[in-house]
Design an enzyme around this catalytic site. Structure first.
Site, mmCIF file in Angstrom:
data_model
loop_
_atom_site.group_PDB
_atom_site.id
_atom_site.type_symbol
_atom_site.label_atom_id
_atom_site.label_comp_id
_atom_site.label_asym_id
_atom_site.label_seq_id
_atom_site.Cartn_x
_atom_site.Cartn_y
_atom_site.Cartn_z
ATOM 1 N N LEU A 11 -19.254 -1.034 -3.839
ATOM 2 C CA LEU A 11 -18.913 -1.918 -2.726
ATOM 3 C C LEU A 11 -19.246 -3.367 -3.068
ATOM 4 C CD1 LEU A 11 -20.085 0.357 0.218
ATOM 5 C CD2 LEU A 11 -17.736 -0.259 -0.341
ATOM 6 N N ARG A 37 -26.428 9.115 -11.697
ATOM 7 C CA ARG A 37 -25.483 10.158 -11.313
ATOM 8 C C ARG A 37 -25.062 11.025 -12.493
ATOM 9 N NH1 ARG A 37 -21.719 6.602 -7.108
ATOM 10 N NH2 ARG A 37 -23.193 6.715 -5.355
ATOM 11 N N GLU A 76 0.861 -1.191 0.000
ATOM 12 C CA GLU A 76 0.000 0.000 0.000
ATOM 13 C C GLU A 76 0.890 1.231 0.000
ATOM 14 O OE1 GLU A 76 -2.338 2.960 -0.082
ATOM 15 O OE2 GLU A 76 -3.232 0.958 -0.293
#
Length: 617
Positions: free
Chosen positions: A598, A446, A143
Site C-alpha cells: 500500500l 512471508r 479498467e
C-alpha cells in the site's frame, strides 16, 4: 415448487455469509434480496446490482459470474438454488436452462484526446489519476473489470510508514529491543555498498535508543529502509542474488508518510489508536484505516476522481500502446461489448498490477520456488494477469525480478482468500503443523513462513484462544460462528478437544501451547526465536484456522526509476510512459514486506503523476 419467501445464507467473499430472501411462485423466481452488509466492500458490489435481476429476468441459474467477483456470484446462485430446493423444486434443472439472451449491437468506435490515460484502476492507478486531477489534467481511466479497486480492495488495510512522533505514544513490546540489537549486529560486509552509510547511521540510532532506556516503540525511515532492503534480499534457485534498488527503496520510505497524510487529506480515516503489523511486516508501523480492508482507500479515491471529472471506462481492456517516434502516445482498448476505444494522451500510466492470478505466467517466470502447482490458489483478483507488463514490453520496457513470486503463507486452503477464519497480527500467530507442533518463527518474512509450511506438507493451523480471537482482522462473531457451523473453522472448549477435531494428538498440542505460553511469560522463545509474542493462549474457547500458502504478490515487473518513468533495456526513459505498484519491479526484489504494498502503490502512483505533470505540461 411451493410458493413463498425462503431465507437462506450464501457464501460471500472472505469470511462473510450473506443472508438472502428468495421469493418464489409455483413456477418462477419472483424476487431475490441479498443482505450484503457483511460482504467485503468493493469486491462484489456489481454482483448485487446485476445478478439477481439477470436471474429473475432470464428465469435461469445458468448465468455467467460477474468478473472479479466469482465467489460472491456463485454464492448468490447457490443461495437461490438452495431456496428452490427448499421449495421442492429441481435446482439442477434451473442450472441447466438456457443462458439469458445478450443483446447484440453493431461494432462501435470511441476516441478520446486527453492529458493522462491510466490503465488499471487499483490503488496505484487511482492515486495517479487523483494526483493528475490535482494538477488540473484531463484524465481517462481504463479498467477491464466492472468496478474499480483491483487487488487493493482485497488488501488487509495497514499501510507502512515510519511516523516516530506518533509511534512514541505506543509502548515497546517484549522482544522488540532484541530485534533491534540483532539487526544492529549484522556484519557490515553483509550489507551491500549502496546501503552501508545508511545502515551505519541506523546503528547509531538504535544504539542511542537502547542506551536511553526508553520504553516507547522506536522507528525511523532508516529502519524502514534497511528492513525493506534486507527483507527483500534473496537468492534464486540458481544462486543469483537480488535486492531492492537503493533509489526506489529510499524514495518509498522517505515519502510513505506523506502518502498517508495525502490520503487523509482526501478523506481516508486512519485509526490513530493502534499501530499495527501485517504478517511478514517485520515491524509495527502500519497505519490502519477505520473502514475495513483496502476498500477504505478505493471508495475515497474512486469517489474523488468521479467527482473531479475523470472519464472512467470500466469493462474496457487495454490491448496495445500507441507509439510515435519512440514515444508512447496512448492506448487502444476494447470494451466487452466489442466497442473499440482509442485514447491519445500525453502521459500513459501502466498500473494494472502483477500476474498473481495467471498461474501459467507465474510458472513460466518462477525461479525461486522448487515447484508451483497447477491448482495453487491465489489471493489475487482475477484481473491480475500481467496485462500491464505485456503492454510495457510492446514499448521495449525492461523487466526486472520476474522470477520472484511471493506466497502468502496464511491463506484459505480452498479459496486462497486472506480473511477467512481468525487472521490476527503475527505477534499473536501460533502456527502448528498437522501433528500439533510449532515449526517456524511466526514473526518471520512471508517467504520464510511459506517455505516452512510447504516443508510441513502445506496445510497447517493457526491456534487461537478467546483473547487472541479479539485481535482478528475483518471479521465478526456472526461470521466466526457461521464458519464453525460450516466446518471451515474449528472451535472447542479445551485444547484436547480441539486437537481431536483436527486430527492431532491432544497431548502434543497441549504441550506445544504450554511451551508457547511459557515463552510469552519469559519474553524469549528458545525454539524459534520469536521476539515479540503479544498474548498467551489459555482462555477458552479455543480455535484452529486451517491455512495453506497461495500466490500473493509478484515482485517483478517493468523497470522504473524513482520518478516512475518506465525504462528500456538500456535503462533509458521511455518517453510518455510511467508505471507504479505491482505493475513495476525493482523495489521489493525477492520478497515484499507486509504493509509495503500500500505504501508502494500510493507513493509511486502519486510521485509518477507529479513527474508526468511537470514533464508534459
Amino acid at each position: 415448487m411451493k410458493a413463498g419467501t425462503y431465507k437462506v445464507k450464501a457464501k460471500g467473499h472472505g469470511s462473510s455469509f450473506m443472508p438472502m430472501e428468495v421469493t418464489l411462485s409455483d413456477d418462477a423466481i419472483q424476487r431475490i434480496q441479498v443482505d450484503a452488509s457483511g460482504e467485503t466492500s468493493g469486491i462484489a458490489d456489481e454482483v448485487f446490482k446485476r445478478l439477481p435481476a439477470k436471474i429473475v429476468k432470464g428465469q435461469t441459474l445458468n448465468v455467467d459470474t460477474v468478473a472479479g467477483a466469482t465467489i460472491s456470484s456463485r454464492g448468490v446462485v447457490g443461495g437461490v438454488a438452495e431456496a428452490i430446493t427448499l421449495a421442492g423444486g429441481d435446482a439442477d434443472e434451473w442450472k441447466q436452462r438456457a443462458k439469458p439472451e445478450i443483446a447484440t449491437q453493431a461494432a462501435q468506435v470511441e476516441e478520446y484526446q486527453t492529458d493522462v490515460v491510466v490503465v488499471g484502476a487499483g490503488g496505484a492507478g487511482l492515486a495517479a489519476a487523483t494526483r493528475s486531477l490535482q494538477h488540473d489534467k484531463q484524465v481517462v481511466i481504463l479498467e477491464k473489470f466492472p468496478q474499480l479497486g483491483g487487488n487493493t480492495t482485497r488488501a488487509g488495510g495497514p499501510m507502512n510508514a515510519a511516523d516516530p512522533d506518533w509511534q512514541r505514544d505506543f509502548a515497546a513490546l517484549t522482544g522488540e529491543k532484541e530485534t533491534l540489537k540483532r539487526l544492529a549486529n549484522t556484519p557490515l560486509e553483509q550489507i551491500d555498498p549502496e546501503y552501508r552509510a545508511d545502515f551505519e547511521r541506523l546503528r547509531e540510532q538504535i544504539k542511542e535508543y537502547i542506551a536511553s532506556g526508553a520504553q516507547y516503540l522506536f522507528d525511523s525511515n532508516l529502519l524502514h529502509e534497511i528492513q525493506t532492503y534486507l527483507g527483500g534480499k534473496r537468492e534464486d534457485l540458481a544462486g543469483h542474488e537480488i535486492h531492492g534498488r537503493y533509489q526506489l527503496v529510499k524514495t518509498l520510505v522517505d515519502n510513505a508518510l506523506d502518502s498517508v497524510k495525502w490520503l487523509a487529506d482526501l478523506g481516508v480515516k486512519f485509526d490513530q489508536t493502534d499501530v499495527t503489523m501485517p504478517v511478514g511486516a517485520l515491524w509495527r508501523r502500519g497505519h490502519k484505516p477505520v473502514e475495513p480492508m483496502g476498500y477504505a482507500f478505493i471508495h475515497v479515491l474512486g469517489d474523488w476522481v468521479t467527482e473531479h471529472g475523470a472519464t472512467i471506462l470500466t469493462e474496457t481492456r487495454a490491448e496495445h500502446l500507441l507509439m510515435e517516434n519512440g514515444r508512447v502516445v496512448g492506448v487502444v482498448a476494447h470494451k466487452t461489448d466489442g466497442t473499440k476505444v482509442t485514447v491519445r494522451a500525453k502521459s500513459t500510466f501502466l498500473t494494472a498490477g502483477g500476474f498473481g492470478a495467471n498461474t501459467p505466467m507465474v510458472q513460466k517466470y518462477n525461479t525461486y520456488w522448487e515447484h508451483i502447482d497447477d491448482d495453487i490458489a491465489t489471493t489475487n483478483s482475477p484481473a491480475i494477469t500481467g496485462d500491464g507488463i505485456s503492454l510495457g514490453q510492446e514499448a521495449g520496457a525492461e523487466l526486472t525480478g520476474m522470477g520472484f513470486i511471493q506466497l502468502m503463507p496464511v491463506s484459505d486452503p480452498v479459496t486462497g482468500e486472506l480473511f477467512t477464519g481468525l487472521q490476527t497480527p503475527p505477534g499473536n500467530f501460533i502456527m502448528v503443523n498437522q501433528e500439533g507442533k510449532r515449526f517456524v518463527n511466526e514473526f518471520a518474512e512471508r517467504d520464510t513462513l511459506a517455505a516452512a509450511a510447504i516443508a510441513q506438507g502445506g496445510l497447517f493451523y493457526l491456534i487461537a484462544d478467546d483473547k487472541i480471537k479479539e485481535t482478528a482482522y475483518n471479521t465478526t462473531q456472526e461470521s466466526i460462528d457461521a464458519q464453525v457451523e460450516a466446518g471451515t473453522l474449528f472451535k472447542a472448549d479445551t485444547l484436547a478437544e480441539l486437537a481431536g477435531k483436527v486430527g492431532m494428538d491432544p497431548a502434543t498440542l497441549e504441550d506445544t501451547i504450554n511451551k508457547y505460553n511459557s515463552y510469552v511469560d519469559a519474553g524469549h522463545d528458545p525454539e524459534f526465536g520469536k521476539s515479540a509474542s503479544h498474548l498467551k493462549c489459555e482462555v477458552a474457547p479455543f480455535y484452529a484456522t486451517p491455512r495453506k500458502p497461495a500466490i500473493h504478490h509478484t515482485m517483478g515487473g517493468l523497470a522504473i526509476d524513482k520518478h516512475g518513468h518506465v525504462l528500456d533495456k538500456a535503462e533509458r526513459v521511455i518517453a510518455g510512459l510511467y508505471s507504479a505498484g505491482e505493475n513495476a519491479g525493482g523495489l521489493h526484489a525477492g520478497n515484499r514486506l507486509g504493509g509495503n504494498s500500500l505504501a508502494d502503490i500510493f507513493t509511486f502512483g502519486r510521485l509518477a503523476a507529479d513527474t508526468a505533470a511537470q514533464e508534459n505540461g
